[in-house]
Design an enzyme around this catalytic site. Structure first.
Site, PDB file in Angstrom:
ATOM      1  N   ILE A 130      30.671  41.197  48.512  1.00 54.27           N
ATOM      2  CA  ILE A 130      31.122  39.897  49.016  1.00 54.27           C
ATOM      3  C   ILE A 130      32.640  39.851  48.894  1.00 54.27           C
ATOM      4  CG2 ILE A 130      30.907  37.383  48.727  1.00 54.27           C
ATOM      5  CD1 ILE A 130      28.194  38.724  49.350  1.00 54.27           C
ATOM      6  N   SER A 176      24.081  45.489  33.080  1.00 56.00           N
ATOM      7  CA  SER A 176      24.102  44.042  32.791  1.00 56.00           C
ATOM      8  C   SER A 176      23.306  43.268  33.837  1.00 56.00           C
ATOM      9  CB  SER A 176      25.545  43.520  32.726  1.00 56.00           C
ATOM     10  OG  SER A 176      26.126  43.445  34.023  1.00 56.00           O
ATOM     11  N   LYS A 177      23.417  43.660  35.095  1.00 56.21           N
ATOM     12  CA  LYS A 177      22.724  42.931  36.160  1.00 56.21           C
ATOM     13  C   LYS A 177      21.222  43.243  36.165  1.00 56.21           C
ATOM     14  CE  LYS A 177      26.354  40.763  37.820  1.00 56.21           C
ATOM     15  NZ  LYS A 177      26.485  39.289  37.662  1.00 56.21           N
ATOM     16  N   TYR A 235      28.145  47.494  34.464  1.00 53.91           N
ATOM     17  CA  TYR A 235      27.873  46.385  35.389  1.00 53.91           C
ATOM     18  C   TYR A 235      26.415  46.412  35.841  1.00 53.91           C
ATOM     19  CZ  TYR A 235      28.573  43.221  39.370  1.00 53.91           C
ATOM     20  OH  TYR A 235      28.483  42.184  40.265  1.00 53.91           O
TER      21      TYR A 235
HETATM   22  P1  NAD Z   1      35.294  36.214  40.721  1.00 51.87           P
HETATM   23  O1  NAD Z   1      36.054  37.107  39.826  1.00 51.87           O
HETATM   24  O2  NAD Z   1      35.950  35.631  41.930  1.00 51.87           O
HETATM   25  O3  NAD Z   1      34.669  34.986  39.893  1.00 51.87           O
HETATM   26  C1  NAD Z   1      34.089  35.142  38.622  1.00 51.87           C
HETATM   27  C2  NAD Z   1      34.406  33.907  37.809  1.00 51.87           C
HETATM   28  O4  NAD Z   1      33.829  34.070  36.504  1.00 51.87           O
HETATM   29  C3  NAD Z   1      35.928  33.718  37.611  1.00 51.87           C
HETATM   30  O5  NAD Z   1      36.321  32.402  37.972  1.00 51.87           O
HETATM   31  C4  NAD Z   1      36.134  34.010  36.143  1.00 51.87           C
HETATM   32  O6  NAD Z   1      37.202  33.288  35.559  1.00 51.87           O
HETATM   33  C5  NAD Z   1      34.780  33.611  35.552  1.00 51.87           C
HETATM   34  N1  NAD Z   1      34.586  34.244  34.247  1.00 51.87           N
HETATM   35  C6  NAD Z   1      34.803  35.546  33.921  1.00 51.87           C
HETATM   36  N2  NAD Z   1      34.607  35.736  32.603  1.00 51.87           N
HETATM   37  C7  NAD Z   1      34.247  34.532  32.086  1.00 51.87           C
HETATM   38  C8  NAD Z   1      33.940  34.076  30.780  1.00 51.87           C
HETATM   39  N3  NAD Z   1      33.970  34.910  29.716  1.00 51.87           N
HETATM   40  N4  NAD Z   1      33.629  32.781  30.597  1.00 51.87           N
HETATM   41  C9  NAD Z   1      33.628  31.914  31.654  1.00 51.87           C
HETATM   42  N5  NAD Z   1      33.926  32.286  32.909  1.00 51.87           N
HETATM   43  C10 NAD Z   1      34.230  33.575  33.128  1.00 51.87           C
HETATM   44  O7  NAD Z   1      34.011  37.056  41.124  1.00 51.87           O
HETATM   45  P2  NAD Z   1      32.876  36.799  42.208  1.00 51.87           P
HETATM   46  O8  NAD Z   1      32.926  37.947  43.134  1.00 51.87           O
HETATM   47  O9  NAD Z   1      32.892  35.418  42.740  1.00 51.87           O
HETATM   48  O10 NAD Z   1      31.586  37.014  41.293  1.00 51.87           O
HETATM   49  C11 NAD Z   1      30.702  35.966  40.921  1.00 51.87           C
HETATM   50  C12 NAD Z   1      29.375  36.588  40.487  1.00 51.87           C
HETATM   51  O11 NAD Z   1      28.801  37.286  41.580  1.00 51.87           O
HETATM   52  C13 NAD Z   1      29.531  37.608  39.355  1.00 51.87           C
HETATM   53  O12 NAD Z   1      28.459  37.491  38.450  1.00 51.87           O
HETATM   54  C14 NAD Z   1      29.477  38.926  40.087  1.00 51.87           C
HETATM   55  O13 NAD Z   1      29.029  39.960  39.256  1.00 51.87           O
HETATM   56  C15 NAD Z   1      28.476  38.603  41.176  1.00 51.87           C
HETATM   57  N6  NAD Z   1      28.528  39.500  42.320  1.00 51.87           N
HETATM   58  C16 NAD Z   1      29.693  39.639  43.052  1.00 51.87           C
HETATM   59  C17 NAD Z   1      29.707  40.505  44.131  1.00 51.87           C
HETATM   60  C18 NAD Z   1      30.922  40.710  44.981  1.00 51.87           C
HETATM   61  O14 NAD Z   1      30.919  41.629  45.796  1.00 51.87           O
HETATM   62  N7  NAD Z   1      31.957  39.901  44.858  1.00 51.87           N
HETATM   63  C19 NAD Z   1      28.545  41.231  44.472  1.00 51.87           C
HETATM   64  C20 NAD Z   1      27.403  41.065  43.722  1.00 51.87           C
HETATM   65  C21 NAD Z   1      27.405  40.194  42.646  1.00 51.87           C
END
Ligand code: NAD
Length: 248
Positions: A189, A159-160, A156
């Site tokens: 989040i 990738s980021k 992870y």
């Molecule tokens: P989430 O799981 O609620 O949403 C992610 C969405 O991406 C989902 O709707 C999923 O179906 C979609 N997805 C996954 N694989 C896919 C694919 N192959 N093709 C198309 N869509 C796809 O997660 P989130 O927490 O809302 O995360 C959103 C972004 O924020 C991500 O990139 C995550 O890494 C980043 N992020 C999240 C957090 C956190 O704490 N939640 C922190 C830092 C960064």
């Protein structure tokens, strides 16, 4: 909770991973601000897909970002239907958390495929349309764990960190055509991605933060809207940390 009022009347926006969590909040904020929003997601949006205060109705496209041809096809369809693409938010992401000595090739690859290669594919396809119009705003959703190390997140965080490198190079390559490319780096989040984490990991993140709470998807959406807005016209190649002080 963060909110940003900005006017995106008539702008055409693409948001990946728009069916849930942070992507869903970004889609909602853009619909409230008048943008015509296309959500790309492998999953279907929930029953709350539209809300009373939306000024536009979002369009959902079922697409897996790991399918290179499907990505090309959907971006071409949107560009044909709308004649332009103004805004892109590369938000889709997955995690496969495991100590690196236990991490399988398939897990490593799955994370890199969605979080980095998927974002690259969408960015590449959208860039040609934005270059032609001489305008565009792109935001990529990275993570604080792309800026620091985190136990269990080798794939992870790699990738980021890669996404941040892609952001900076894209900012240089697309800047001469009037296109800005920035990233946000959220801390923890409250979304589906983190809801299933062990309670002590969530508590540690809360304790780490200066504000004493976990972030909400709307906190990230407000910062994404700022970077998409004219207020950020002279901001490019940067990473805006949205972590309530978790890494300060
Ligand atoms: P989430 O799981 O609620 O949403 C992610 C969405 O991406 C989902 O709707 C999923 O179906 C979609 N997805 C996954 N694989 C896919 C694919 N192959 N093709 C198309 N869509 C796809 O997660 P989130 O927490 O809302 O995360 C959103 C972004 O924020 C991500 O990139 C995550 O890494 C980043 N992020 C999240 C957090 C956190 O704490 N939640 C922190 C830092 C960064």
């Amino acid at each position: 909770m963060g909110h940003l009022r900005a006017d995106f009347d008539g702008d055409v926006a693409i948001v990946t991973g728009a069916a849930s969590g942070i992507g869903r909040a970004i889609l909602a904020a853009l619909c409230r601000a008048g943008a015509r929003v296309h959500g790309l997601d492998v999953a279907a949006p929930g029953p709350e897909a539209t809300e009373d205060d939306f000024r536009t109705a979002p369009v959902h496209h079922a697409v897996d970002l790991c399918d290179a041809e499907a990505v090309e096809r959907v971006i071409a369809e949107i560009a044909r239907a709308e004649s332009r693409i103004d805004l892109l938010v590369n938000n889709a992401g997955i995690a496969r958390d495991r100590a690196l000595w236990k991490l399988a090739d398939e897990e490593w690859q799955a994370v890199l495929d969605v979080n980095l290669t998927g974002a690259f594919r969408v960015l590449r396809a959208v860039a040609s349309h934005m270059r032609a119009s001489g305008r565009g705003r792109i935001v990529q959703v990275a993570s604080i764990n792309g800026l620091r190390g985190k136990f269990g997140q080798a794939a992870y965080s790699a990738s980021k960190a890669g996404l941040i490198g892609l952001t900076r190079t894209a900012a240089r390559e697309l800047g001469p055509r009037g296109i800005t490319v920035n990233a946000v780096a959220p801390g923890m989040i409250e979304t589906a991605m983190t809801r299933t984490l062990p309670a002590e990991i969530r508590e540690r993140a809360r304790d780490e933060s200066a504000l004493g709470r976990l972030g909400r998807p709307e906190d990230v959406a407000a910062c994404v809207l700022f970077l998409l807005s004219e207020a950020a016209a002279h901001v490019t190649g940067t990473v805006l940390v949205v972590d309530g002080g978790q890494t300060t």
